[in-house]
Design an enzyme around this catalytic site. Structure first.
Site, PDB file in Angstrom:
ATOM      1  CD  GLU A 119      -9.128  -6.471  -7.887  1.00  0.00           C
ATOM      2  OE1 GLU A 119      -9.444  -5.423  -7.343  1.00  0.00           O
ATOM      3  OE2 GLU A 119      -9.139  -7.565  -7.310  1.00  0.00           O
TER       4      GLU A 119
ATOM      5  CG  HIS B 184     -10.869 -10.995  -5.286  1.00  0.00           C
ATOM      6  ND1 HIS B 184      -9.662 -11.277  -4.686  1.00  0.00           N
ATOM      7  CD2 HIS B 184     -10.968  -9.643  -5.341  1.00  0.00           C
ATOM      8  CE1 HIS B 184      -9.066 -10.140  -4.386  1.00  0.00           C
ATOM      9  NE2 HIS B 184      -9.829  -9.127  -4.777  1.00  0.00           N
TER      10      HIS B 184
HETATM   11  P1  PGA Z   1      -6.391  -3.428  -2.413  1.00  0.00           P
HETATM   12  O1  PGA Z   1      -7.330  -4.629  -2.875  1.00  0.00           O
HETATM   13  O2  PGA Z   1      -7.085  -2.151  -2.769  1.00  0.00           O
HETATM   14  O3  PGA Z   1      -6.230  -3.626  -0.940  1.00  0.00           O
HETATM   15  O4  PGA Z   1      -5.099  -3.577  -3.168  1.00  0.00           O
HETATM   16  C1  PGA Z   1      -7.958  -4.570  -4.131  1.00  0.00           C
HETATM   17  C2  PGA Z   1      -8.856  -5.768  -4.327  1.00  0.00           C
HETATM   18  O5  PGA Z   1      -8.423  -6.899  -4.069  1.00  0.00           O
HETATM   19  O6  PGA Z   1     -10.013  -5.584  -4.750  1.00  0.00           O
END
Ligand code: PGA
Length: 222
Positions: free
Chosen positions: A144, A95
Site C-alpha cells: 500500500e 499497516h
Molecule cells: P483506502 O484504504 O481503500 O481507504 O484507501 C486502504 C487501506 O488502508 O487498506
C-alpha cells in the site's frame, strides 16, 4: 486461475449496530473457489461478526487489524494473539497507519508477527515498497503506497504490478495484494495485472452495498 484475495479493512469505524447492519446486508452466499474474502474489523465487533458469519454460513474469513507484540499478561489494553485465537483467522500487521500514527517500529512488527504465528494466526503483512523486511511466516503481503491510502488517488496499476512482482520474487513467491483507493472504478485495472493477487479495500468496504459490488466484480473475474 490465480487465487485472489479481497481484504476489507474497516479501520476505526462501526458501532455494534452498524456492524450488525453491514453483516445482515451481506447477501453473498457463495464465492468462486479461487476467491478468499477477509474482513478485518475492530476488536469490539469481531465476536458478533463471527456469530453472524457462522449462522448464515457466509463466505467470509475474519481478521484483526493489529495485535499485541506481547503475550498474555499484565499489559493493560493490549489484545494478545492468544485472545484472538478461535475468533479470527487473519491479522493485519504493519499497516501504514500503525507505523505512522502509533510509531510501530520494524522490531515491534517482527515481534507481533512472531506472536501471531505462534498462535496459528495468518499474517497479512503491509509494506509501502520493495525494501521493507517481510517476516518469514507472513501468509500474504499487502502493498500500500502511502500516498494512495484514503486519498482517492490509486497508483497506476502497471507500476503496482512491477512492485508486487518484485516483492513476491524476493519472498518465496508470496501472494502480494495492492491497496490504496480501490473502488469499483479502479478495481479492474489491478485485477488484470499478473503479479497482483487481489486488493485491500478501506473506505469502499464500509458501505455494504458498495463492498458487495466489489465482491461481485472480483467473483466474475476470470
Ligand atoms: P483506502 O484504504 O481503500 O481507504 O484507501 C486502504 C487501506 O488502508 O487498506
Amino acid at each position: 486461475m490465480k487465487q485472489l484475495y479481497l481484504v476489507a479493512n474497516w479501520k476505526s469505524n462501526k458501532t455494534v449496530d452498524e456492524a450488525k447492519n453491514w453483516i445482515f446486508q451481506f447477501k453473498f452466499r457463495k464465492t468462486p473457489d479461487n476467491l478468499t474474502i477477509i474482513l478485518c474489523a475492530p476488536y469490539t465487533v469481531l465476536s458478533l461478526l463471527k456469530d453472524e458469519i457462522e449462522k448464515a454460513a457466509l463466505p467470509i474469513f475474519l481478521g484483526a487489524q493489529t495485535i499485541s507484540s506481547f503475550p498474555n499478561g499484565a499489559f493493560t489494553g493490549e489484545i494478545s494473539a492468544e485472545m484472538l485465537k478461535g475468533l479470527v483467522e487473519y491479522v493485519i500487521i504493519g499497516h501504514s497507519e500503525r507505523r505512522r500514527y502509533f510509531h510501530e517500529t520494524e522490531e515491534e512488527l517482527q515481534k507481533k508477527a512472531q506472536e501471531a504465528a505462534s498462535r496459528g494466526l495468518k499474517i497479512i503483512y503491509c509494506v509501502e515498497g520493495v525494501n521493507q523486511r517481510i517476516p518469514e511466516n507472513a501468509a500474504l503481503v499487502l502493498y500500500e503506497p502511502q500516498t494512495a491510502i484514503g486519498s482517492g488517488k490509486a497508483e497506476d496499476p502497471a507500476i503496482s504490478n512491477q512492485i508486487c512482482r518484485e516483492i513476491s520474487e524476493k519472498n518465496h513467491d508470496i501472494p502480494v495484494l495492492y491497496g490504496g483507493s480501490v473502488t469499483e472504478a479502479t478495481l479492474p485495472g489491478f485485477l488484470s495485472q499478473p503479479s497482483i493477487s487481489g486488493v485491500g479495500v478501506g473506505k469502499a468496504s464500509l458501505d455494504p452495498e458498495q463492498f458487495l459490488r466489489l465482491v461481485e466484480a472480483v467473483s466474475s473475474y476470470e
